[in-house]
Motif scaffolding. Sequence first.
Motif, PDB file in Angstrom:
ATOM      1  N   TYR A   1       0.846  -1.359   0.226  1.00  0.00           N
ATOM      2  CA  TYR A   1       0.315  -0.263   0.281  1.00  0.00           C
ATOM      3  C   TYR A   1       0.935   1.693  -0.048  1.00  0.00           C
ATOM      4  O   TYR A   1       1.821   1.308   0.761  1.00  0.00           O
ATOM      5  N   THR A   2       0.550   2.687  -0.649  1.00  0.00           N
ATOM      6  CA  THR A   2       1.478   3.343  -0.793  1.00  0.00           C
ATOM      7  C   THR A   2       0.682   4.908   0.213  1.00  0.00           C
ATOM      8  O   THR A   2      -0.547   4.540   0.194  1.00  0.00           O
ATOM      9  N   LYS A   3       1.312   5.967   0.109  1.00  0.00           N
ATOM     10  CA  LYS A   3       0.424   7.035   0.910  1.00  0.00           C
ATOM     11  C   LYS A   3      -0.290   7.590   0.386  1.00  0.00           C
ATOM     12  O   LYS A   3      -1.748   7.489   1.360  1.00  0.00           O
ATOM     13  N   ARG A   4      -0.315   7.373  -1.533  1.00  0.00           N
ATOM     14  CA  ARG A   4      -1.962   7.524  -2.136  1.00  0.00           C
ATOM     15  C   ARG A   4      -3.136   6.670  -1.248  1.00  0.00           C
ATOM     16  O   ARG A   4      -4.193   6.937  -1.770  1.00  0.00           O
ATOM     17  N   ASP A   5      -2.892   5.305  -1.485  1.00  0.00           N
ATOM     18  CA  ASP A   5      -4.040   4.093  -1.030  1.00  0.00           C
ATOM     19  C   ASP A   5      -4.543   4.935   0.464  1.00  0.00           C
ATOM     20  O   ASP A   5      -6.156   4.902   0.676  1.00  0.00           O
ATOM     21  N   ILE A   6      -3.347   4.907   1.147  1.00  0.00           N
ATOM     22  CA  ILE A   6      -4.133   5.320   2.435  1.00  0.00           C
ATOM     23  C   ILE A   6      -5.151   6.994   2.377  1.00  0.00           C
ATOM     24  O   ILE A   6      -5.722   6.739   2.809  1.00  0.00           O
ATOM     25  N   VAL A   7      -4.784   7.621   1.682  1.00  0.00           N
ATOM     26  CA  VAL A   7      -5.789   9.041   1.308  1.00  0.00           C
ATOM     27  C   VAL A   7      -6.919   8.780   0.961  1.00  0.00           C
ATOM     28  O   VAL A   7      -7.710   9.284   1.589  1.00  0.00           O
ATOM     29  N   ARG A   8      -6.595   7.563  -0.549  1.00  0.00           N
ATOM     30  CA  ARG A   8      -8.111   7.203  -0.746  1.00  0.00           C
ATOM     31  C   ARG A   8      -8.778   6.576  -0.220  1.00  0.00           C
ATOM     32  O   ARG A   8      -9.657   6.813  -0.228  1.00  0.00           O
ATOM     33  N   ARG A   9      -8.101   5.989   0.882  1.00  0.00           N
ATOM     34  CA  ARG A   9      -8.932   4.673   2.110  1.00  0.00           C
ATOM     35  C   ARG A   9      -9.577   6.184   3.195  1.00  0.00           C
ATOM     36  O   ARG A   9     -11.106   6.236   3.473  1.00  0.00           O
ATOM     37  N   ILE A  10      -8.966   7.296   3.611  1.00  0.00           N
ATOM     38  CA  ILE A  10      -9.665   8.210   4.209  1.00  0.00           C
ATOM     39  C   ILE A  10     -10.598   9.304   3.031  1.00  0.00           C
ATOM     40  O   ILE A  10     -11.646   9.767   4.709  1.00  0.00           O
ATOM     41  N   SER A  11     -10.616   9.420   3.112  1.00  0.00           N
ATOM     42  CA  SER A  11     -11.411  10.509   1.967  1.00  0.00           C
ATOM     43  C   SER A  11     -12.794   9.829   1.387  1.00  0.00           C
ATOM     44  O   SER A  11     -14.189   9.908   1.984  1.00  0.00           O
ATOM     45  N   GLU A  12     -12.386   8.786   1.680  1.00  0.00           N
ATOM     46  CA  GLU A  12     -13.672   7.327   1.363  1.00  0.00           C
ATOM     47  C   GLU A  12     -14.175   7.110   2.894  1.00  0.00           C
ATOM     48  O   GLU A  12     -15.420   7.300   2.055  1.00  0.00           O
ATOM     49  N   LYS A  13     -13.508   6.794   3.515  1.00  0.00           N
ATOM     50  CA  LYS A  13     -14.248   7.334   4.864  1.00  0.00           C
ATOM     51  C   LYS A  13     -15.446   8.335   5.537  1.00  0.00           C
ATOM     52  O   LYS A  13     -15.488   8.302   5.781  1.00  0.00           O
ATOM     53  N   LYS A  14     -14.374   9.956   5.250  1.00  0.00           N
ATOM     54  CA  LYS A  14     -14.642  11.073   5.619  1.00  0.00           C
ATOM     55  C   LYS A  14     -15.309  11.465   4.854  1.00  0.00           C
ATOM     56  O   LYS A  14     -16.097  12.851   4.641  1.00  0.00           O
ATOM     57  N   ASN A  15     -15.757  10.862   3.600  1.00  0.00           N
ATOM     58  CA  ASN A  15     -16.864  11.414   2.418  1.00  0.00           C
ATOM     59  C   ASN A  15     -15.979  12.863   1.943  1.00  0.00           C
ATOM     60  O   ASN A  15     -16.832  14.002   1.807  1.00  0.00           O
ATOM     61  N   VAL A  16     -14.629  13.122   2.379  1.00  0.00           N
ATOM     62  CA  VAL A  16     -14.335  15.165   1.493  1.00  0.00           C
ATOM     63  C   VAL A  16     -13.231  13.861   0.665  1.00  0.00           C
ATOM     64  O   VAL A  16     -12.653  12.851  -0.409  1.00  0.00           O
ATOM     65  N   PRO A  17     -13.273  15.156  -0.378  1.00  0.00           N
ATOM     66  CA  PRO A  17     -12.115  14.831  -1.734  1.00  0.00           C
ATOM     67  C   PRO A  17     -10.660  14.321  -1.266  1.00  0.00           C
ATOM     68  O   PRO A  17     -10.097  15.310  -0.388  1.00  0.00           O
ATOM     69  N   MET A  18     -10.061  13.574  -2.545  1.00  0.00           N
ATOM     70  CA  MET A  18      -9.065  12.945  -1.596  1.00  0.00           C
ATOM     71  C   MET A  18      -8.034  14.639  -2.318  1.00  0.00           C
ATOM     72  O   MET A  18      -6.624  14.803  -0.996  1.00  0.00           O
ATOM     73  N   VAL A  19      -7.973  15.706  -2.489  1.00  0.00           N
ATOM     74  CA  VAL A  19      -7.747  16.774  -2.734  1.00  0.00           C
ATOM     75  C   VAL A  19      -6.625  17.403  -1.701  1.00  0.00           C
ATOM     76  O   VAL A  19      -6.430  17.782  -1.283  1.00  0.00           O
ATOM     77  N   GLN A  20      -8.510  16.875  -0.885  1.00  0.00           N
ATOM     78  CA  GLN A  20      -8.612  17.691   0.399  1.00  0.00           C
ATOM     79  C   GLN A  20      -7.646  17.533   1.630  1.00  0.00           C
ATOM     80  O   GLN A  20      -6.886  17.492   2.942  1.00  0.00           O
ATOM     81  N   VAL A  21      -7.393  15.445   1.337  1.00  0.00           N
ATOM     82  CA  VAL A  21      -7.803  14.480   2.629  1.00  0.00           C
ATOM     83  C   VAL A  21      -5.268  14.592   2.335  1.00  0.00           C
ATOM     84  O   VAL A  21      -4.765  14.759   3.396  1.00  0.00           O
ATOM     85  N   GLU A  22      -5.025  14.871   1.660  1.00  0.00           N
ATOM     86  CA  GLU A  22      -3.595  14.525   0.592  1.00  0.00           C
ATOM     87  C   GLU A  22      -2.756  15.322   1.864  1.00  0.00           C
ATOM     88  O   GLU A  22      -1.179  15.041   2.405  1.00  0.00           O
ATOM     89  N   PRO A  23      -2.789  16.604   1.928  1.00  0.00           N
ATOM     90  CA  PRO A  23      -1.659  17.646   2.547  1.00  0.00           C
ATOM     91  C   PRO A  23      -2.165  17.065   3.861  1.00  0.00           C
ATOM     92  O   PRO A  23      -1.204  17.452   4.843  1.00  0.00           O
ATOM     93  N   TRP A  24      -2.808  17.273   4.758  1.00  0.00           N
ATOM     94  CA  TRP A  24      -2.893  15.974   5.922  1.00  0.00           C
ATOM     95  C   TRP A  24      -2.457  15.287   6.005  1.00  0.00           C
ATOM     96  O   TRP A  24      -1.645  14.548   7.405  1.00  0.00           O
ATOM     97  N   VAL A  25      -2.501  14.194   5.242  1.00  0.00           N
ATOM     98  CA  VAL A  25      -2.089  12.508   5.703  1.00  0.00           C
ATOM     99  C   VAL A  25      -0.399  13.173   5.679  1.00  0.00           C
ATOM    100  O   VAL A  25       0.302  12.918   6.280  1.00  0.00           O
TER     101      VAL A  25
END
Length: 107
Positions: free
Chosen positions: A3-27
């Motif tokens: 798994y890469t950082k992108r996979d983690i971002v995608r998983r959080i994005s889906e879980k919190k229903n927030v676009p990946m672009v907003q999640v990535e800076p936090w991760v």
Amino acid sequence: MTYTKRDIVRRISEKKNVPMVQVEPWVDAVIESIRDTMMEANPTCRIEIRDFGVFEVKVTKAKPKARNPKTNEVIYVPEHRKTHFKPSKLLKEFLRQPLEKEEVEEA
């Protein structure tokens, strides 16, 4: 599977229903903060994340008579720092569960 950082971002994005672009800076910020804290260790540090585990920077002893396995030459290895991860009880208990036969065959 890796798994890469992108996979983690995608998983959080889906879980919190927030676009990946907003999640990535936090991760990125969380990972950078952990890395920076470990790099600033003087000489050791401990980062405890409840229900996940503990990251530690430890000092190793110098080894005056280490051996290079390829050439069989005796070499000196100075003391240095290393990282160590200890999983939480929750994670340990999950990892200790026996695998199903089908899961073992897939791997």
